[in-house]
Design an enzyme around this catalytic site. Structure first.
Site, PDB file in Angstrom:
ATOM      1  N   ASN A  11      17.842 -32.616 -92.603  1.00  0.00           N
ATOM      2  CA  ASN A  11      18.876 -31.622 -92.297  1.00  0.00           C
ATOM      3  C   ASN A  11      19.874 -31.665 -93.448  1.00  0.00           C
ATOM      4  O   ASN A  11      20.672 -32.597 -93.542  1.00  0.00           O
ATOM      5  CB  ASN A  11      19.541 -31.984 -90.954  1.00  0.00           C
ATOM      6  CG  ASN A  11      20.728 -31.100 -90.651  1.00  0.00           C
ATOM      7  OD1 ASN A  11      20.963 -30.090 -91.330  1.00  0.00           O
ATOM      8  ND2 ASN A  11      21.481 -31.467 -89.618  1.00  0.00           N
ATOM      9  N   LYS A  13      22.311 -29.778 -93.973  1.00  0.00           N
ATOM     10  CA  LYS A  13      23.654 -29.342 -93.562  1.00  0.00           C
ATOM     11  C   LYS A  13      24.202 -28.310 -94.568  1.00  0.00           C
ATOM     12  O   LYS A  13      23.427 -27.538 -95.140  1.00  0.00           O
ATOM     13  CB  LYS A  13      24.574 -30.548 -93.364  1.00  0.00           C
ATOM     14  CG  LYS A  13      23.933 -31.579 -92.404  1.00  0.00           C
ATOM     15  CD  LYS A  13      24.859 -32.649 -91.921  1.00  0.00           C
ATOM     16  CE  LYS A  13      24.107 -33.583 -90.977  1.00  0.00           C
ATOM     17  NZ  LYS A  13      24.942 -34.629 -90.406  1.00  0.00           N
ATOM     18  N   HIS A  98      22.906 -29.189 -82.598  1.00  0.00           N
ATOM     19  CA  HIS A  98      23.349 -30.348 -83.376  1.00  0.00           C
ATOM     20  C   HIS A  98      24.774 -30.715 -82.970  1.00  0.00           C
ATOM     21  O   HIS A  98      25.572 -29.831 -82.639  1.00  0.00           O
ATOM     22  CB  HIS A  98      23.294 -30.020 -84.874  1.00  0.00           C
ATOM     23  CG  HIS A  98      23.486 -31.232 -85.730  1.00  0.00           C
ATOM     24  ND1 HIS A  98      24.736 -31.740 -86.002  1.00  0.00           N
ATOM     25  CD2 HIS A  98      22.599 -32.055 -86.341  1.00  0.00           C
ATOM     26  CE1 HIS A  98      24.601 -32.830 -86.747  1.00  0.00           C
ATOM     27  NE2 HIS A  98      23.313 -33.038 -86.975  1.00  0.00           N
ATOM     28  N   GLU A 100      27.279 -31.381 -84.610  1.00  0.00           N
ATOM     29  CA  GLU A 100      28.323 -30.686 -85.383  1.00  0.00           C
ATOM     30  C   GLU A 100      28.522 -29.255 -84.855  1.00  0.00           C
ATOM     31  O   GLU A 100      29.635 -28.732 -84.895  1.00  0.00           O
ATOM     32  CB  GLU A 100      27.962 -30.718 -86.880  1.00  0.00           C
ATOM     33  CG  GLU A 100      28.160 -32.119 -87.448  1.00  0.00           C
ATOM     34  CD  GLU A 100      27.192 -32.525 -88.547  1.00  0.00           C
ATOM     35  OE1 GLU A 100      26.562 -31.652 -89.159  1.00  0.00           O
ATOM     36  OE2 GLU A 100      27.070 -33.744 -88.786  1.00  0.00           O
ATOM     37  N   GLU A 170      20.729 -38.112 -81.459  1.00  0.00           N
ATOM     38  CA  GLU A 170      21.639 -38.435 -82.553  1.00  0.00           C
ATOM     39  C   GLU A 170      22.980 -38.898 -81.987  1.00  0.00           C
ATOM     40  O   GLU A 170      23.821 -38.057 -81.619  1.00  0.00           O
ATOM     41  CB  GLU A 170      21.869 -37.203 -83.433  1.00  0.00           C
ATOM     42  CG  GLU A 170      20.614 -36.695 -84.103  1.00  0.00           C
ATOM     43  CD  GLU A 170      20.924 -35.896 -85.367  1.00  0.00           C
ATOM     44  OE1 GLU A 170      20.382 -36.269 -86.412  1.00  0.00           O
ATOM     45  OE2 GLU A 170      21.723 -34.947 -85.300  1.00  0.00           O
ATOM     46  N   GLY A 176      26.532 -39.838 -90.302  1.00  0.00           N
ATOM     47  CA  GLY A 176      27.327 -39.827 -91.527  1.00  0.00           C
ATOM     48  C   GLY A 176      28.300 -40.991 -91.645  1.00  0.00           C
ATOM     49  O   GLY A 176      29.179 -40.983 -92.501  1.00  0.00           O
ATOM     50  N   SER A 216      22.532 -41.883 -89.735  1.00  0.00           N
ATOM     51  CA  SER A 216      22.524 -42.891 -90.795  1.00  0.00           C
ATOM     52  C   SER A 216      21.146 -43.524 -91.012  1.00  0.00           C
ATOM     53  O   SER A 216      21.032 -44.714 -91.301  1.00  0.00           O
ATOM     54  CB  SER A 216      23.580 -43.965 -90.533  1.00  0.00           C
ATOM     55  OG  SER A 216      24.887 -43.389 -90.570  1.00  0.00           O
TER      56      SER A 216
HETATM   57  P1  13P Z   1      23.228 -38.645 -91.421  1.00  0.00           P
HETATM   58  O1  13P Z   1      21.798 -39.029 -91.676  1.00  0.00           O
HETATM   59  O2  13P Z   1      23.952 -38.200 -92.633  1.00  0.00           O
HETATM   60  O3  13P Z   1      23.947 -39.699 -90.631  1.00  0.00           O
HETATM   61  O4  13P Z   1      23.179 -37.338 -90.470  1.00  0.00           O
HETATM   62  C1  13P Z   1      22.363 -37.340 -89.361  1.00  0.00           C
HETATM   63  C2  13P Z   1      22.280 -35.965 -88.837  1.00  0.00           C
HETATM   64  O5  13P Z   1      23.237 -35.409 -88.337  1.00  0.00           O
HETATM   65  C3  13P Z   1      20.999 -35.268 -88.978  1.00  0.00           C
HETATM   66  O6  13P Z   1      20.976 -34.090 -88.240  1.00  0.00           O
END
Ligand code: 13P
Length: 256
Positions: A11, A13, A98, A100, A170, A176, A216
């Site tokens: 992803n 983003k 997601h 976010e 997640e 992150g 992560s």
């Molecule tokens: P990270 O791998 O940067 O922690 O993000 C995970 C994520 O949100 C994947 O959709």
């Protein structure tokens, strides 16, 4: 153990221009374009879908995915993208719900459900995301929340449709932050998710549905996470933005 094929998705983003995305995808294809040990999905921003589609055209095992979709087919929804548009752009998958999107764009389980249904009706495979915040975890509410997210997000789907659904767990506190869930923490929640799937759809669907872990994930922790009985791959953010590192994750996450 059920024979579920691992699925590793990147992803990206809100990162990469078209040219940057093409370069990253081309470098990634050089690494794992011929790798057949698991399913691979790249999810660039909408504006880079075409560039990535071209870069992965010769790699049978790498599919294209989007990061969001609207549930209506067309019309006056400024700024939104439909399932048909994503299909037209070459997508096979779409990430839905997601954290976010939930956090910054107020997406709730019923919206996730509408999007999942629209995706499936239009021939896209949804990657439906669930996961708890640190507050919820600290208050002991993870199991209840994640079960509710699964029940709400997947409400009304048929067993047949579930064959095209991927779930991603997640934990928000692990995204992150560099703070990965331990394999035992992740496995515990994946077990609850599979149990909820069993309640909703029966044992055959529960046993066949792939559940990714995200938060992560990096090359050094992938094998142990993906080695857990109910973890069937990874949804990778930051570490998917570098070709060699993401290829290492793909290789580490493939289980036979
Ligand atoms: P990270 O791998 O940067 O922690 O993000 C995970 C994520 O949100 C994947 O959709």
């Amino acid at each position: 153990m059920a024979n579920r094929r691992s699925i590793i998705a990147g992803n990206w983003k809100m990162n990469k221009t078209g040219a940057e995305a093409r370069a990253l995808a081309e470098a990634f294809v050089k690494e794992v374009g011929a790798f057949s040990g698991c399913d691979i999905v790249l999810c660039p921003p909408f504006t880079a879908l075409e560039a990535v589609r071209a870069a992965i055209a010769g790699a049978k095992n790498i599919a294209l995915g989007a990061q969001n979709v609207h549930f209506e087919a067309s019309g006056a929804y400024t700024g939104e993208i439909s399932v048909g548009m994503l299909k037209d752009a070459g997508c096979a998958y779409v990430i839905i719900g997601h954290s976010e999107r939930r956090q910054y764009f107020a997406e709730c389980d019923s919206l996730v459900n509408k999007k999942a249904k629209a995706a499936l009706a239009g021939g896209l495979k949804p990657i439906v995301c669930v996961g708890e915040t640190l507050d919820v975890r600290d208050a002991g509410g993870t199991e209840k929340l994640v079960r509710a997210q699964i029940a709400g997000g997947l409400a009304g789907l048929t067993a047949e449709q579930m064959a095209s659904v991927v779930v991603a767990y997640e934990p928000v506190w692990a995204i992150g932050t560099g703070r990965t869930a331990t394999p035992a923490q992740a496995q515990e929640v994946h077990g609850w998710i599979r149990d909820e799937l069993k309640k909703l759809f029966g044992p055959a669907v529960a046993g066949a549905t792939r559940i990714q872990y995200g938060g992560s994930v990096k090359a050094s922790n992938t094998a142990e996470l993906c080695g857990q009985p109910d973890i069937d791959g990874a949804l990778v953010g930051g570490a998917s933005l570098e070709a060699k590192g993401f290829a290492d994750i793909v290789r580490a996450g493939a289980k036979g």
